[in-house]
Each structure stands twice: as structure tokens, then as C-alpha cells.
Design a protein around this motif. Sequence first.
Motif, short mmCIF file in Angstrom:
data_model
loop_
_atom_site.label_atom_id
_atom_site.label_comp_id
_atom_site.label_asym_id
_atom_site.label_seq_id
_atom_site.Cartn_x
_atom_site.Cartn_y
_atom_site.Cartn_z
N ALA A 32 9.98 16.96 -9.89
CA ALA A 32 10.38 18.05 -9.01
C ALA A 32 9.19 18.62 -8.26
CB ALA A 32 11.07 19.15 -9.83
N TYR A 33 8.04 18.74 -8.94
CA TYR A 33 6.85 19.26 -8.28
C TYR A 33 6.37 18.28 -7.20
CZ TYR A 33 2.24 21.18 -7.46
OH TYR A 33 1.14 21.70 -6.85
N ALA A 34 6.38 16.99 -7.51
CA ALA A 34 5.94 15.98 -6.53
C ALA A 34 6.85 16.00 -5.30
CB ALA A 34 5.92 14.60 -7.16
N VAL A 35 8.15 16.15 -5.52
CA VAL A 35 9.08 16.23 -4.39
C VAL A 35 8.80 17.48 -3.57
CG1 VAL A 35 11.53 16.56 -3.78
CG2 VAL A 35 10.87 14.83 -5.47
N ARG A 36 8.50 18.58 -4.24
CA ARG A 36 8.17 19.82 -3.53
C ARG A 36 6.92 19.64 -2.67
NH1 ARG A 36 8.42 23.61 -7.66
NH2 ARG A 36 6.18 23.81 -7.82
N VAL A 37 5.90 18.98 -3.22
CA VAL A 37 4.68 18.70 -2.46
C VAL A 37 5.01 17.82 -1.26
CG1 VAL A 37 2.46 17.48 -2.52
CG2 VAL A 37 3.08 19.02 -4.38
N ALA A 38 5.83 16.78 -1.48
CA ALA A 38 6.16 15.84 -0.42
C ALA A 38 6.97 16.47 0.70
CB ALA A 38 6.92 14.65 -1.00
N ASP B 66 0.81 -1.22 0.00
CA ASP B 66 0.00 0.00 0.00
C ASP B 66 0.85 1.27 0.00
OD1 ASP B 66 -2.40 -1.40 0.02
OD2 ASP B 66 -2.42 -1.54 2.19
N ALA B 67 2.12 1.14 -0.27
CA ALA B 67 3.01 2.30 -0.23
C ALA B 67 2.95 3.11 -1.52
CB ALA B 67 4.44 1.84 0.02
N VAL B 68 3.27 4.38 -1.38
CA VAL B 68 3.30 5.32 -2.51
C VAL B 68 4.74 5.82 -2.62
CG1 VAL B 68 2.50 7.58 -3.30
CG2 VAL B 68 0.91 6.02 -2.16
N ASP B 69 5.32 5.71 -3.81
CA ASP B 69 6.63 6.30 -4.04
C ASP B 69 6.43 7.62 -4.78
OD1 ASP B 69 6.02 5.54 -6.63
OD2 ASP B 69 7.78 4.27 -6.90
N VAL B 70 7.50 8.28 -5.15
CA VAL B 70 7.39 9.59 -5.81
C VAL B 70 6.64 9.46 -7.14
CG1 VAL B 70 8.68 11.48 -6.86
CG2 VAL B 70 9.39 10.58 -4.67
N ASP B 71 6.89 8.40 -7.90
CA ASP B 71 6.19 8.25 -9.18
C ASP B 71 4.69 8.06 -8.98
OD1 ASP B 71 8.40 8.61 -10.81
OD2 ASP B 71 8.92 6.48 -10.77
N ALA B 72 4.30 7.29 -7.98
CA ALA B 72 2.87 7.13 -7.70
C ALA B 72 2.28 8.45 -7.21
CB ALA B 72 2.65 6.03 -6.67
N LEU B 73 3.04 9.20 -6.43
CA LEU B 73 2.58 10.51 -5.97
C LEU B 73 2.35 11.44 -7.16
CD1 LEU B 73 1.94 12.45 -3.66
CD2 LEU B 73 4.39 12.97 -3.53
N ARG B 74 3.22 11.37 -8.16
CA ARG B 74 3.04 12.17 -9.37
C ARG B 74 1.70 11.86 -10.04
NH1 ARG B 74 7.94 10.99 -13.08
NH2 ARG B 74 6.95 12.58 -14.35
N ASP B 75 1.36 10.56 -10.09
CA ASP B 75 0.08 10.16 -10.68
C ASP B 75 -1.10 10.68 -9.85
OD1 ASP B 75 1.28 8.76 -12.77
OD2 ASP B 75 1.29 6.87 -11.65
N LEU B 76 -1.01 10.54 -8.54
CA LEU B 76 -2.11 10.97 -7.67
C LEU B 76 -2.36 12.47 -7.78
CD1 LEU B 76 -1.32 8.88 -4.46
CD2 LEU B 76 -3.19 8.51 -6.09
N ILE B 77 -1.30 13.25 -7.75
CA ILE B 77 -1.45 14.71 -7.86
C ILE B 77 -2.01 15.09 -9.23
CG2 ILE B 77 -0.24 16.92 -7.86
CD1 ILE B 77 1.77 15.63 -5.89
N GLY B 78 -1.56 14.41 -10.26
CA GLY B 78 -2.00 14.72 -11.62
C GLY B 78 -3.45 14.37 -11.90
#
Length: 85
Positions: A41-47, A17-29
Motif C-alpha cells: 500500500a505504501y509503495a502504491v501511494r509513492v507510485a 529493466d522494468a520495475v513492478d510494485v514488488d521491486a519498488l517496495r524493495d527499492l524504497i525499503g
Amino acid sequence: MESWPKRETISLTELADAVDVDALRDLIGRGSRQRQRVSRAYAVRVATTKGFPDPILDHPKLRLWHRDDVERWLDLNRPGWRGDK
């Protein structure tokens, strides 16, 4: 920043059930009109935003968060991220 390892062990359930940066990019998008991934870079900034959930794994090459924590944060801070009309 030497925060790795956060804990000694992570269960397989947590990893599933973990989210990595790439999955976070999908969720935000998801909330965008085009439903496109945002930049890494944007996903890292959000994180790294104050109040974003702490990662369950914070390693120089891999950072993981609990999906439920990330989705809860997105619900509170990014209304419409789910793409619901």
C-alpha cells in the motif's frame, strides 16, 4: 482509470529493466535501517505521488516503470534510499 495500454509494444530490453510494485517496495525499503520491504500500500501511494514517473505499462493487474526513471525520482525525492553511508 482506463490508461491501458499506454503503448502498443514494449521491447524486451524495457521489460528486463522494468520495475513492478514488488521491486519498488524493495527499492524504497533500501533506505531504512533494517533494509526491509515497505508495504504494498505504501509503495502504491509513492507510485501515485505527483511527479512520480509514468508507468510504461499500466494495467489493472500489472504496472511497470523504467528502472532508471524510478531511481532518478528516488534520488531526488528520497535521499539515502540507496543505503549509502
